[in-house]
Design a protein around this motif. Structure first.
Motif, short mmCIF file in Angstrom:
data_model
loop_
_atom_site.label_atom_id
_atom_site.label_comp_id
_atom_site.label_asym_id
_atom_site.label_seq_id
_atom_site.Cartn_x
_atom_site.Cartn_y
_atom_site.Cartn_z
N PHE A 88 48.34 -48.36 88.08
CA PHE A 88 48.16 -47.07 87.43
C PHE A 88 47.19 -47.22 86.27
O PHE A 88 47.23 -48.21 85.54
CB PHE A 88 49.51 -46.55 86.93
CG PHE A 88 49.37 -45.28 86.15
CD1 PHE A 88 49.11 -44.08 86.79
CD2 PHE A 88 49.47 -45.29 84.77
CE1 PHE A 88 48.95 -42.90 86.07
CE2 PHE A 88 49.32 -44.12 84.04
CZ PHE A 88 49.06 -42.92 84.69
N SER A 89 46.34 -46.22 86.10
CA SER A 89 45.23 -46.29 85.15
C SER A 89 45.10 -44.97 84.40
O SER A 89 45.31 -43.91 84.99
CB SER A 89 43.98 -46.58 85.99
OG SER A 89 42.80 -46.36 85.28
N ILE A 90 44.77 -45.05 83.12
CA ILE A 90 44.45 -43.84 82.34
C ILE A 90 43.08 -44.02 81.68
O ILE A 90 42.82 -45.08 81.10
CB ILE A 90 45.48 -43.58 81.21
CG1 ILE A 90 46.89 -43.39 81.77
CG2 ILE A 90 45.07 -42.34 80.38
CD1 ILE A 90 47.96 -43.15 80.69
N ILE A 91 42.24 -43.00 81.77
CA ILE A 91 41.07 -42.91 80.89
C ILE A 91 41.52 -42.05 79.71
O ILE A 91 41.92 -40.89 79.88
CB ILE A 91 39.84 -42.31 81.61
CG1 ILE A 91 39.52 -43.15 82.86
CG2 ILE A 91 38.64 -42.28 80.65
CD1 ILE A 91 38.32 -42.64 83.65
N LYS A 92 41.56 -42.66 78.52
CA LYS A 92 42.19 -42.05 77.35
C LYS A 92 41.27 -40.98 76.72
O LYS A 92 40.08 -40.90 77.05
CB LYS A 92 42.53 -43.16 76.35
CG LYS A 92 43.61 -44.14 76.88
CD LYS A 92 44.00 -45.19 75.84
CE LYS A 92 45.09 -46.11 76.37
NZ LYS A 92 45.52 -47.12 75.35
N PRO A 93 41.83 -40.17 75.78
CA PRO A 93 41.06 -39.04 75.24
C PRO A 93 39.72 -39.42 74.60
O PRO A 93 38.76 -38.62 74.67
CB PRO A 93 42.00 -38.45 74.17
CG PRO A 93 43.36 -38.84 74.61
CD PRO A 93 43.22 -40.18 75.27
N ASP A 94 39.63 -40.59 73.99
CA ASP A 94 38.35 -40.99 73.36
C ASP A 94 37.26 -41.11 74.42
O ASP A 94 36.15 -40.60 74.26
CB ASP A 94 38.51 -42.28 72.55
CG ASP A 94 39.07 -43.45 73.36
OD1 ASP A 94 39.80 -43.21 74.34
OD2 ASP A 94 38.79 -44.61 73.00
N ALA A 95 37.58 -41.75 75.54
CA ALA A 95 36.57 -42.00 76.59
C ALA A 95 36.25 -40.72 77.36
O ALA A 95 35.09 -40.47 77.70
CB ALA A 95 37.06 -43.09 77.53
N VAL A 96 37.26 -39.88 77.63
CA VAL A 96 36.99 -38.60 78.30
C VAL A 96 36.08 -37.77 77.40
O VAL A 96 35.09 -37.19 77.86
CB VAL A 96 38.31 -37.84 78.60
CG1 VAL A 96 38.02 -36.42 79.09
CG2 VAL A 96 39.14 -38.59 79.64
N GLY A 97 36.37 -37.76 76.09
CA GLY A 97 35.58 -36.98 75.13
C GLY A 97 34.13 -37.44 75.03
O GLY A 97 33.25 -36.66 74.67
N ARG A 98 33.89 -38.69 75.37
CA ARG A 98 32.52 -39.22 75.30
C ARG A 98 31.82 -39.20 76.67
O ARG A 98 30.79 -39.86 76.83
CB ARG A 98 32.56 -40.65 74.74
CG ARG A 98 32.93 -40.66 73.25
CD ARG A 98 33.22 -42.07 72.76
NE ARG A 98 32.05 -42.93 72.85
CZ ARG A 98 32.10 -44.27 72.87
NH1 ARG A 98 33.27 -44.88 72.83
NH2 ARG A 98 31.00 -44.96 72.92
N ASN A 99 32.39 -38.45 77.62
CA ASN A 99 31.76 -38.31 78.95
C ASN A 99 31.63 -39.64 79.69
O ASN A 99 30.61 -39.90 80.34
CB ASN A 99 30.37 -37.68 78.83
CG ASN A 99 30.43 -36.17 78.92
OD1 ASN A 99 31.50 -35.60 79.18
ND2 ASN A 99 29.31 -35.52 78.71
N LEU A 100 32.68 -40.47 79.60
CA LEU A 100 32.60 -41.80 80.22
C LEU A 100 33.38 -41.91 81.54
O LEU A 100 33.51 -43.00 82.10
CB LEU A 100 33.10 -42.86 79.23
CG LEU A 100 32.20 -43.06 78.01
CD1 LEU A 100 32.90 -43.94 76.97
CD2 LEU A 100 30.86 -43.67 78.41
N ILE A 101 33.88 -40.78 82.05
CA ILE A 101 34.70 -40.85 83.28
C ILE A 101 33.91 -41.50 84.42
O ILE A 101 34.39 -42.43 85.07
CB ILE A 101 35.20 -39.44 83.70
CG1 ILE A 101 36.14 -38.86 82.63
CG2 ILE A 101 35.91 -39.51 85.05
CD1 ILE A 101 36.46 -37.37 82.85
N GLY A 102 32.71 -41.01 84.66
CA GLY A 102 31.91 -41.52 85.78
C GLY A 102 31.58 -42.99 85.63
O GLY A 102 31.70 -43.77 86.58
#
Ligand code: RTP
Ligand code: MG
Length: 142
Positions: free
Chosen positions: A6-20
């Motif tokens: 299980f994995s989470i991309i946390k709010p800091d990384a989502v906010g910096r457009n790092l999902i891709g």
């Protein structure tokens, strides 16, 4: 052994457009995304997820951080997925994380550290079930 984690991309990384970018790193490491969703955690959801850390000095700031913006949650499948995922993520403290890991590249601090990854088979099972039901998980046919 084929494993799920299980994995989470946390709010800091989502906010910096790092999902891709982060998904690309998972896929390059041989991890396949077999379920995924974006959500904004409630305080209750965050406290339940991090119950093992309740009472620790970093618990309240951790809950505040994890509820500060949307996150991506995903189930990753692959050979030795739990260890591989944590390898790609890097050490909790970005100052100790190996060069080229997600946390070395993107974490601002021990707390704002971009990603979460299950640390054992037991926690992977609990964490997957916390966010996904069996029908959410897509079996790869090719
Ligand atoms: P994670 O569970 O998020 O994959 O991270 P981890 O195993 O590397 O770290 P863990 O010890 O499970 O801690 C969970 C999250 O709590 C925050 N934390 N802050 N000293 C601190 O301020 C501190 N220690 C931990 C981090 O966001 C960490 O990822
Ligand atoms: Mg942990």
């Amino acid at each position: 052994m084929l494993e799920r984690t299980f994995s989470i991309i946390k709010p800091d990384a989502v906010g910096r457009n790092l999902i891709g970018d982060i998904y690309h790193r998972f896929e390059n490491a041989g991890l396949s995304i077999i379920a995924a969703r974006m959500l904004h955690l409630t305080r209750e959801q965050a406290e339940g997820f991090y119950a093992e850390h309740k009472g620790k000095p970093f618990f309240d700031p951790l809950i505040k951080f994890m509820t500060s913006g949307p996150i991506m949650v995903q189930v990753l499948e692959g050979e030795d997925a739990i260890r591989r995922h944590r390898e790609v993520i890097g050490a909790t403290d970005p100052k100790k994380a190996q060069a080229g890991t997600i946390r070395a590249d993107y974490a601002a601090s021990v707390q704002q550290n971009a990603v979460h990854g299950s640390d054992s088979v037991t926690s992977a099972e609990r964490e997957i079930a916390y966010f996904f039901s069996d029908e959410d998980i897509c079996i790869r046919t090719r």
